[in-house]
Design an enzyme around this catalytic site. Structure first.
Site, short mmCIF file in Angstrom:
data_model
loop_
_atom_site.label_atom_id
_atom_site.label_comp_id
_atom_site.label_asym_id
_atom_site.label_seq_id
_atom_site.Cartn_x
_atom_site.Cartn_y
_atom_site.Cartn_z
N LYS A 143 93.87 -30.18 101.25
CA LYS A 143 94.43 -31.42 101.80
C LYS A 143 95.72 -31.15 102.57
O LYS A 143 95.95 -31.76 103.63
CB LYS A 143 94.67 -32.43 100.66
N HIS B 45 108.44 -40.30 91.43
CA HIS B 45 107.66 -41.46 91.87
C HIS B 45 107.23 -42.25 90.64
O HIS B 45 106.53 -41.73 89.77
CB HIS B 45 106.44 -41.00 92.65
N HIS C 29 91.37 -32.95 86.91
CA HIS C 29 90.71 -34.20 87.27
C HIS C 29 89.37 -34.27 86.55
O HIS C 29 88.71 -33.25 86.34
CB HIS C 29 90.49 -34.22 88.80
N SER D 127 111.01 -43.20 94.22
CA SER D 127 110.06 -44.06 94.94
C SER D 127 109.26 -44.82 93.90
O SER D 127 109.21 -44.45 92.73
CB SER D 127 109.14 -43.22 95.85
N ASP E 95 91.83 -28.19 91.06
CA ASP E 95 92.78 -29.17 91.56
C ASP E 95 93.80 -28.55 92.50
O ASP E 95 94.21 -29.18 93.49
CB ASP E 95 93.47 -29.87 90.38
N THR F 217 98.96 -49.90 96.25
CA THR F 217 97.65 -49.36 95.93
C THR F 217 96.51 -50.20 96.51
O THR F 217 96.69 -51.33 96.94
CB THR F 217 97.44 -49.28 94.41
N TYR G 244 96.64 -33.50 90.84
CA TYR G 244 96.37 -33.58 89.40
C TYR G 244 96.93 -32.37 88.67
O TYR G 244 96.37 -31.28 88.76
CB TYR G 244 94.86 -33.69 89.15
N ASP H 286 88.63 -44.27 93.48
CA ASP H 286 87.78 -44.35 92.28
C ASP H 286 86.41 -44.91 92.63
O ASP H 286 86.23 -45.57 93.65
CB ASP H 286 88.44 -45.25 91.23
N PHE I 158 94.80 -45.46 80.28
CA PHE I 158 94.96 -44.84 81.59
C PHE I 158 94.75 -43.33 81.50
O PHE I 158 94.07 -42.72 82.33
CB PHE I 158 96.37 -45.09 82.14
N ARG J 48 90.70 -40.12 97.84
CA ARG J 48 89.25 -40.31 97.80
C ARG J 48 88.94 -41.69 97.25
O ARG J 48 88.11 -42.42 97.78
CB ARG J 48 88.60 -39.24 96.90
N GLU K 70 105.61 -47.29 92.97
CA GLU K 70 104.27 -47.76 93.31
C GLU K 70 104.10 -49.20 92.82
O GLU K 70 104.43 -49.52 91.68
CB GLU K 70 103.20 -46.88 92.68
#
Length: 289
Positions: A160, A260, A144, A8, A153, A41, A140, A102, A211, A100, A10
């Site tokens: 979730k 991904h 995180h 997949s 995490d 995104t 994560y 940034d 990043f 959530r 992004e």
């Protein structure tokens, strides 16, 4: 026997004309590889909300891809966030990556809107109640930046999943063992939903390190040195291809079935890595009389 993984991609929505051309070139180049889904995104602070919706609708309509739209809790009321989700559903979107988000530009930390969702768990619960979406979430494998401790995490991901998410996509990492340790910890915590490793093909090593610093990813000293030497000899592209392909191959050998790719709307390296893993593009045959 080596298993061919599901893949997949992004993408991020364009904010300029040049960026728009780059996005559509990226989608055109990668769509023939038949990803299981493509995610789009949201900008930091929800700044690309409208652009994200337009990109999601266009990719789904024009390229026939299963699109998972990002949705965050940032700078919006609960009603506004759910209204955005409804607009996705109206556009035929059946998957959402619920995050959530940034902190808005200029802020050091995430602060919930007074009338908004306080966390990704609350967002997942609300989306699950609609019954309209398959919900993916972030994970994560390394702590995180806001995590209270090394176990937080996994605990948060469990919440979730229990709230209604059906799979997770991890932040990128540079060492396969990092993912394997996280996967084992998730299994020990009773998480049985798929955890998909997020892969960052290294288009710019300096960019990748920036990043990594923002999201808590550890940068191996040996890899930093390798890219320093590669830059001296003009071999950065070869090293990037080798590093990413080797990481993916190691994950597949360890039982990973889905990968991904964070494409950064730069398709060439992602395409070469995927081809090296044995995935060839499907070429449509023209009808002949």
């Amino acid at each position: 026997m080596t298993v061919t993984p599901r893949i997949s991609f992004e993408f991020f929505p364009p904010q300029t004309l040049d960026a728009s051309f780059r996005l559509w070139e990226t989608v055109q180049m990668l769509a023939p590889l038949k990803p299981s889904f493509a995610s789009v995104t949201y900008g930091a602070g929800g700044t690309t909300r409208k652009l994200t919706h337009e990109a999601v609708a266009t990719i789904g309509r024009n390229y026939g891809l299963n699109v998972a739209a990002h949705l965050t809790c940032v700078d919006a009321t609960r009603a506004e966030t759910l209204e955005i989700a409804e607009s996705y559903a109206a556009a035929g979107v059946t998957e959402i990556v619920a995050l959530r988000g940034d902190a808005p530009k200029g802020a050091d930390r995430f602060t919930a809107h007074p009338e908004g969702f306080a966390s990704s768990v609350e967002l997942v619960e609300a989306l699950a109640r609609t019954g309209k979406f398959k919900i993916r979430v972030g994970a994560y494998p390394e702590p995180h930046p806001d995590a209270a401790d090394k176990t937080a995490d996994v605990t948060w991901l469990k919440r979730k999943i229990d709230a209604g998410a059906t799979s997770a996509i991890t932040q990128f990492f540079f060492n396969a063992d990092t993912f394997f340790r996280f996967r084992d910890a998730c299994a020990k915590a009773g998480i049985d939903a798929p955890v998909i490793p997020g892969i960052l093909p290294i288009i710019s090593w300096e960019g990748a390190k920036k990043f990594a610093a923002r999201c808590g990813t550890q940068v191996p000293a040996s890899l930093d040195e390798a890219f320093r030497l590669a830059a001296r000899d003009g071999r950065e592209e070869l090293l990037a291809l080798t590093q990413c392909t080797s990481l993916c191959a190691r994950l597949i050998e360890g039982g990973v079935e889905d990968l991904h790719f964070y494409t950064l709307n730069r398709p060439n390296l992602t395409r070469e890595v995927v081809r090296a893993l044995g995935i060839a593009p499907e070429v449509a045959l023209e009808k002949v009389a």
